[in-house]
Write a protein that holds these residues in place. Structure first.
Motif, PDB file in Angstrom:
ATOM      1  N   GLN A 196      34.280  55.320  53.612  1.00 35.47           N
ATOM      2  CA  GLN A 196      34.954  56.436  52.942  1.00 35.47           C
ATOM      3  C   GLN A 196      34.228  56.856  51.671  1.00 35.47           C
ATOM      4  O   GLN A 196      34.402  57.984  51.193  1.00 35.47           O
ATOM      5  N   GLY A 197      33.455  55.960  51.124  1.00 37.96           N
ATOM      6  CA  GLY A 197      32.678  56.287  49.935  1.00 37.96           C
ATOM      7  C   GLY A 197      33.284  55.747  48.655  1.00 37.96           C
ATOM      8  O   GLY A 197      34.485  55.458  48.578  1.00 37.96           O
ATOM      9  N   THR A 198      32.435  55.633  47.646  1.00 39.76           N
ATOM     10  CA  THR A 198      32.860  55.222  46.323  1.00 39.76           C
ATOM     11  C   THR A 198      32.232  56.172  45.313  1.00 39.76           C
ATOM     12  O   THR A 198      31.044  56.505  45.408  1.00 39.76           O
ATOM     13  N   GLN A 199      33.035  56.614  44.355  1.00 42.19           N
ATOM     14  CA  GLN A 199      32.583  57.624  43.401  1.00 42.19           C
ATOM     15  C   GLN A 199      31.738  56.983  42.299  1.00 42.19           C
ATOM     16  O   GLN A 199      32.149  55.983  41.695  1.00 42.19           O
ATOM     17  N   VAL A 200      30.593  57.573  42.054  1.00 37.12           N
ATOM     18  CA  VAL A 200      29.750  57.188  40.923  1.00 37.12           C
ATOM     19  C   VAL A 200      29.614  58.405  40.017  1.00 37.12           C
ATOM     20  O   VAL A 200      29.209  59.475  40.471  1.00 37.12           O
TER      21      VAL A 200
END
Length: 111
Positions: free
Chosen positions: A103-107
């Motif tokens: 799903q992704g991880t925000q950077v």
């Protein structure tokens, strides 16, 4: 089915570091390569780095010398160590294994 769960994203200042992790579970083929892609707002998803089961690594030119990908085959986990982060590195970072995506991880890198 394969499930990929990313972690380690967050807010960091320009020049800072973050380490992303992605743990795979489910019907995993031990020979699958794993990789990282990113997608910034309004832009297409782009390749960041990948690593084969045997440890062969590829990087996008824009991260060479700053990011390092590694994997722990026993844990079915891939890591992305990100150093010297820049505001243009701001994106959602997604893990991939074969045809599957996390799903992704925000950077977010602040200037």
């Amino acid at each position: 089915q394969v499930q990929l769960l990313e972690s380690g994203g967050g807010l960091v200042q320009w020049g800072g570091s973050l380490r992303l992790s992605c743990a795979a579970s489910g019907s995993i083929s031990s020979t699958n390569g794993m990789g990282w892609y990113r997608q910034a707002p309004g832009k297409q998803r782009e390749f960041v780095a990948d690593i084969t089961h045997g440890g062969i690594i590829n990087y996008a030119d824009f991260v060479k010398g700053r990011f390092a990908i590694s994997r722990d085959n026993a844990k079915n986990t891939v890591y992305l160590q990100m150093n010297s982060l820049k505001p243009e590195d701001t994106a959602v970072y997604h893990c991939s294994m074969g045809l599957f995506w996390g799903q992704g991880t925000q950077v977010t890198v602040s200037s």
